[in-house]
Enzyme design. Structure first.
Site, PDB file in Angstrom:
ATOM      1  CB  CYS A  90     -30.042  57.764  19.542  1.00 38.29           C
ATOM      2  SG  CYS A  90     -31.810  57.482  19.847  1.00 38.29           S
ATOM      3  CB  CYS A 150     -34.708  59.913  22.176  1.00 36.48           C
ATOM      4  SG  CYS A 150     -34.646  58.110  22.107  1.00 36.48           S
ATOM      5  CB  SER A 151     -30.388  60.443  24.261  1.00 42.42           C
ATOM      6  OG  SER A 151     -31.315  60.239  25.321  1.00 42.42           O
ATOM      7  CB  CYS A 152     -31.297  54.704  22.241  1.00 43.56           C
ATOM      8  SG  CYS A 152     -33.107  54.845  22.275  1.00 43.56           S
TER       9      CYS A 152
END
Length: 230
Positions: free
Chosen positions: A120, A123-125
């Site tokens: 990602c 961000c941190s999907c």
């Protein structure tokens, strides 16, 4: 860079070495979260036991064990595999794995000619219902940038070396769609049960930064394998 839901194909080698931080130290954001948690706990706004239960649920019940069951089912059931690749969200829901951060799931299959890896970049999907909480390194800036620019170097940092003629395809998860890698079934597992196969599936193999465990000469006992996944 291509659009987030499009894979980035790379078929060239990188000979130079790069240091890769797997997130052994807390990031600034993680430090802030811990500080906020401490304040909220001290003021009685949140309950420590409730927080621990949420974390335990995602780490042990909604964590990678769920994804491992999905992969194992696809390895033994060709019809399920076809449904999984056609509509990951619906196929995963067949096994009662669904929920927040997993509403739009696409499954990509590793083959003899293609290796998939997920990142990602913004961000941190991450697909929580099948993989649990994302590891620290997945959220780190070095991984998020290098996975797209030099995926073979990143894979080498994780101990994965691929043939030069195998394409590395990088998928960028977003708030709209998240990805799960269907790794190749290890050789020597003919006749193994789903529970036995699930024991070979690792979290990293479903992100694409790793591969399943190699099959041993004697498969794990069914009862033990089932107990490890409950």
């Amino acid at each position: 860079m291509t659009q987030p839901t499009r894979p980035h194909d790379h078929d060239h080698n990188h000979d130079h070495h790069h240091d890769h931080d797997h997130g052994s130290e807390l990031s600034e954001a993680a430090i802030r979260v811990r500080a906020l948690e401490t304040v909220l706990l001290a003021k009685g706004y949140v309950n420590a036991d409730a927080l621990d239960l949420i974390v335990e649920t995602y780490e042990t019940k909604i964590g990678p064990r769920c994804g491992a069951q999905v992969v194992a089912r696809a390895w033994v059931d060709a019809d399920y595999k076809a449904r999984l690749l056609a509509n990951g969200t619906a196929a995963v829901a067949e096994l009662s794995f669904s929920g927040r951060q997993g509403e739009h799931l696409k499954v990509v299959e590793n083959t003899e000619g293609v290796h998939n890896m997920v990142v990602c970049t913004l961000c941190s999907c991450y697909p929580w219902p099948v993989l649990g909480l994302p590891p620290v390194w997945y959220k780190s800036a070095p991984y998020r940038s290098r996975a797209v620019l030099e995926p073979r170097a990143v894979l080498a940092d994780f101990g994965v070396t691929l043939p030069a003629d195998k394409t590395v395809r990088v998928w960028d998860s977003t708030a709209e769609i998240r990805y799960l890698v269907l790794p190749q079934r290890p050789a020597g597992t003919e006749g193994w049960s789903e529970a036995q196969l699930a024991e070979l599936v690792t979290r990293d193999s479903m992100i694409g930064t790793g591969v399943p465990k190699a099959a041993q000469a004697r498969p794990p006992d069914d009862a033990q394998a089932h107990g490890a996944n409950t």
